[in-house]
Write a protein that holds these residues in place. Structure first.
Motif, PDB file in Angstrom:
ATOM      1  N   GLN A 144      13.877  13.758 -46.235  1.00 18.55           N
ATOM      2  CA  GLN A 144      12.952  12.650 -46.331  1.00 18.55           C
ATOM      3  C   GLN A 144      12.358  12.377 -44.955  1.00 18.55           C
ATOM      4  OE1 GLN A 144      14.755   9.242 -48.091  1.00 18.55           O
ATOM      5  NE2 GLN A 144      15.586  10.377 -49.806  1.00 18.55           N
ATOM      6  N   GLN A 145      11.122  11.968 -44.922  1.00 19.65           N
ATOM      7  CA  GLN A 145      10.478  11.614 -43.668  1.00 19.65           C
ATOM      8  C   GLN A 145      10.439  10.099 -43.566  1.00 19.65           C
ATOM      9  OE1 GLN A 145       6.706  13.558 -43.759  1.00 19.65           O
ATOM     10  NE2 GLN A 145       7.559  15.518 -43.189  1.00 19.65           N
ATOM     11  N   LYS A 146      11.420   9.542 -42.877  1.00 18.43           N
ATOM     12  CA  LYS A 146      11.489   8.091 -42.732  1.00 18.43           C
ATOM     13  C   LYS A 146      10.974   7.689 -41.363  1.00 18.43           C
ATOM     14  CE  LYS A 146      14.840   7.328 -46.217  1.00 18.43           C
ATOM     15  NZ  LYS A 146      15.838   6.465 -46.731  1.00 18.43           N
ATOM     16  N   PHE A 147       9.761   8.115 -41.075  1.00 18.70           N
ATOM     17  CA  PHE A 147       9.104   7.758 -39.838  1.00 18.70           C
ATOM     18  C   PHE A 147       7.601   7.824 -40.065  1.00 18.70           C
ATOM     19  CE2 PHE A 147       9.898  12.292 -39.808  1.00 18.70           C
ATOM     20  CZ  PHE A 147       8.649  12.812 -39.529  1.00 18.70           C
ATOM     21  N   ARG A 148       6.874   7.207 -39.150  1.00 19.92           N
ATOM     22  CA  ARG A 148       5.413   7.227 -39.244  1.00 19.92           C
ATOM     23  C   ARG A 148       4.857   7.406 -37.842  1.00 19.92           C
ATOM     24  NH1 ARG A 148       1.681   5.012 -43.022  1.00 19.92           N
ATOM     25  NH2 ARG A 148      -0.322   4.659 -42.021  1.00 19.92           N
ATOM     26  N   LEU A 149       3.911   8.332 -37.698  1.00 18.58           N
ATOM     27  CA  LEU A 149       3.210   8.546 -36.448  1.00 18.58           C
ATOM     28  C   LEU A 149       1.749   8.180 -36.657  1.00 18.58           C
ATOM     29  CD1 LEU A 149       4.611  12.036 -35.358  1.00 18.58           C
ATOM     30  CD2 LEU A 149       5.373   9.789 -34.610  1.00 18.58           C
ATOM     31  N   GLU A 150       1.195   7.389 -35.736  1.00 19.39           N
ATOM     32  CA  GLU A 150      -0.211   7.004 -35.811  1.00 19.39           C
ATOM     33  C   GLU A 150      -0.892   7.393 -34.507  1.00 19.39           C
ATOM     34  OE1 GLU A 150      -0.442   2.849 -36.700  1.00 19.39           O
ATOM     35  OE2 GLU A 150       0.793   3.043 -38.495  1.00 19.39           O
ATOM     36  N   LEU A 151      -2.078   7.960 -34.619  1.00 21.51           N
ATOM     37  CA  LEU A 151      -2.847   8.409 -33.465  1.00 21.51           C
ATOM     38  C   LEU A 151      -4.044   7.493 -33.257  1.00 21.51           C
ATOM     39  CD1 LEU A 151      -3.524  10.567 -31.306  1.00 21.51           C
ATOM     40  CD2 LEU A 151      -4.766  11.786 -33.101  1.00 21.51           C
ATOM     41  N   ASP A 152      -4.232   7.032 -32.017  1.00 21.74           N
ATOM     42  CA  ASP A 152      -5.400   6.243 -31.635  1.00 21.74           C
ATOM     43  C   ASP A 152      -5.885   6.793 -30.298  1.00 21.74           C
ATOM     44  OD1 ASP A 152      -7.391   4.382 -31.297  1.00 21.74           O
ATOM     45  OD2 ASP A 152      -6.043   2.740 -30.789  1.00 21.74           O
ATOM     46  N   GLY A 200      13.834   9.627 -33.026  1.00 28.57           N
ATOM     47  CA  GLY A 200      14.015  10.184 -31.687  1.00 28.57           C
ATOM     48  C   GLY A 200      13.859  11.694 -31.670  1.00 28.57           C
ATOM     49  N   ILE A 201      14.386  12.352 -32.676  1.00 34.18           N
ATOM     50  CA  ILE A 201      14.256  13.811 -32.786  1.00 34.18           C
ATOM     51  C   ILE A 201      12.795  14.191 -32.995  1.00 34.18           C
ATOM     52  CG2 ILE A 201      14.864  15.817 -34.218  1.00 34.18           C
ATOM     53  CD1 ILE A 201      17.570  14.319 -34.749  1.00 34.18           C
ATOM     54  N   VAL A 202      12.089  13.444 -33.854  1.00 35.01           N
ATOM     55  CA  VAL A 202      10.674  13.701 -34.112  1.00 35.01           C
ATOM     56  C   VAL A 202       9.862  13.532 -32.836  1.00 35.01           C
ATOM     57  CG1 VAL A 202       8.628  12.757 -35.276  1.00 35.01           C
ATOM     58  CG2 VAL A 202      10.729  13.134 -36.552  1.00 35.01           C
ATOM     59  N   GLU A 258       6.768  15.828 -28.345  1.00 33.96           N
ATOM     60  CA  GLU A 258       6.525  16.015 -26.908  1.00 33.96           C
ATOM     61  C   GLU A 258       6.548  17.489 -26.522  1.00 33.96           C
ATOM     62  OE1 GLU A 258       9.288  13.658 -24.679  1.00 33.96           O
ATOM     63  OE2 GLU A 258       8.368  11.780 -25.313  1.00 33.96           O
ATOM     64  N   ILE A 259       7.463  18.249 -27.087  1.00 36.61           N
ATOM     65  CA  ILE A 259       7.534  19.683 -26.790  1.00 36.61           C
ATOM     66  C   ILE A 259       6.259  20.383 -27.260  1.00 36.61           C
ATOM     67  CG2 ILE A 259       8.699  21.850 -27.378  1.00 36.61           C
ATOM     68  CD1 ILE A 259      11.322  20.248 -27.508  1.00 36.61           C
ATOM     69  N   GLY A 260       5.813  20.057 -28.468  1.00 39.29           N
ATOM     70  CA  GLY A 260       4.644  20.730 -29.032  1.00 39.29           C
ATOM     71  C   GLY A 260       3.329  20.302 -28.406  1.00 39.29           C
ATOM     72  N   ALA A 261       3.171  19.008 -28.144  1.00 36.22           N
ATOM     73  CA  ALA A 261       1.892  18.498 -27.648  1.00 36.22           C
ATOM     74  C   ALA A 261       1.798  18.521 -26.128  1.00 36.22           C
ATOM     75  CB  ALA A 261       1.678  17.070 -28.149  1.00 36.22           C
ATOM     76  N   GLY A 262       2.935  18.505 -25.455  1.00 39.66           N
ATOM     77  CA  GLY A 262       2.928  18.415 -23.994  1.00 39.66           C
ATOM     78  C   GLY A 262       2.847  16.962 -23.567  1.00 39.66           C
ATOM     79  N   LYS A 263       3.813  16.490 -22.798  1.00 34.02           N
ATOM     80  CA  LYS A 263       3.882  15.077 -22.414  1.00 34.02           C
ATOM     81  C   LYS A 263       2.653  14.581 -21.673  1.00 34.02           C
ATOM     82  CE  LYS A 263       7.964  13.186 -21.427  1.00 34.02           C
ATOM     83  NZ  LYS A 263       9.200  12.895 -20.699  1.00 34.02           N
ATOM     84  N   GLU A 264       1.952  15.482 -20.999  1.00 36.14           N
ATOM     85  CA  GLU A 264       0.791  15.079 -20.200  1.00 36.14           C
ATOM     86  C   GLU A 264      -0.454  14.826 -21.048  1.00 36.14           C
ATOM     87  OE1 GLU A 264       0.852  19.441 -20.721  1.00 36.14           O
ATOM     88  OE2 GLU A 264       2.369  18.022 -20.030  1.00 36.14           O
ATOM     89  N   ASN A 265      -0.409  15.144 -22.335  1.00 33.56           N
ATOM     90  CA  ASN A 265      -1.591  15.051 -23.193  1.00 33.56           C
ATOM     91  C   ASN A 265      -1.674  13.790 -24.045  1.00 33.56           C
ATOM     92  OD1 ASN A 265      -2.621  17.580 -22.354  1.00 33.56           O
ATOM     93  ND2 ASN A 265      -1.118  18.583 -23.655  1.00 33.56           N
ATOM     94  N   PHE A 266      -0.698  12.900 -23.952  1.00 28.86           N
ATOM     95  CA  PHE A 266      -0.691  11.679 -24.774  1.00 28.86           C
ATOM     96  C   PHE A 266       0.224  10.641 -24.137  1.00 28.86           C
ATOM     97  CE2 PHE A 266       2.976  14.007 -26.091  1.00 28.86           C
ATOM     98  CZ  PHE A 266       3.918  13.048 -26.371  1.00 28.86           C
TER      99      PHE A 266
END
Length: 54
Positions: free
Chosen positions: A9-17, A36-38, A43-51
């Motif tokens: 189950q995905q019990k989290f929500r990510l929103e982009l602005d 926390g795992i998500v 961060e690994i996939g997007a790169g911390k410097e990009n968001f």
């Protein structure tokens, strides 16, 4: 509740602005740990410097 219903189950929500990400945990056992795992994998996939997290 059947055991299969409790898994994957995905019990989290990510929103982009723009380049700001808001992450929210849902309701349930271990949902904050799962969030926390998500966030870590995001961060690994997007790169911390990009968001930024809100």
């Amino acid at each position: 509740m059947d055991l299969l219903e409790a898994m994957n189950q995905q019990k989290f929500r990510l929103e982009l602005d723009g380049s700001t990400i808001t992450a929210k945990a849902g309701v349930g056992f271990y949902s904050k740990i799962d969030l926390g795992i998500v966030k870590y994998h995001f961060e690994i996939g997007a790169g911390k410097e990009n968001f930024t997290w809100r």
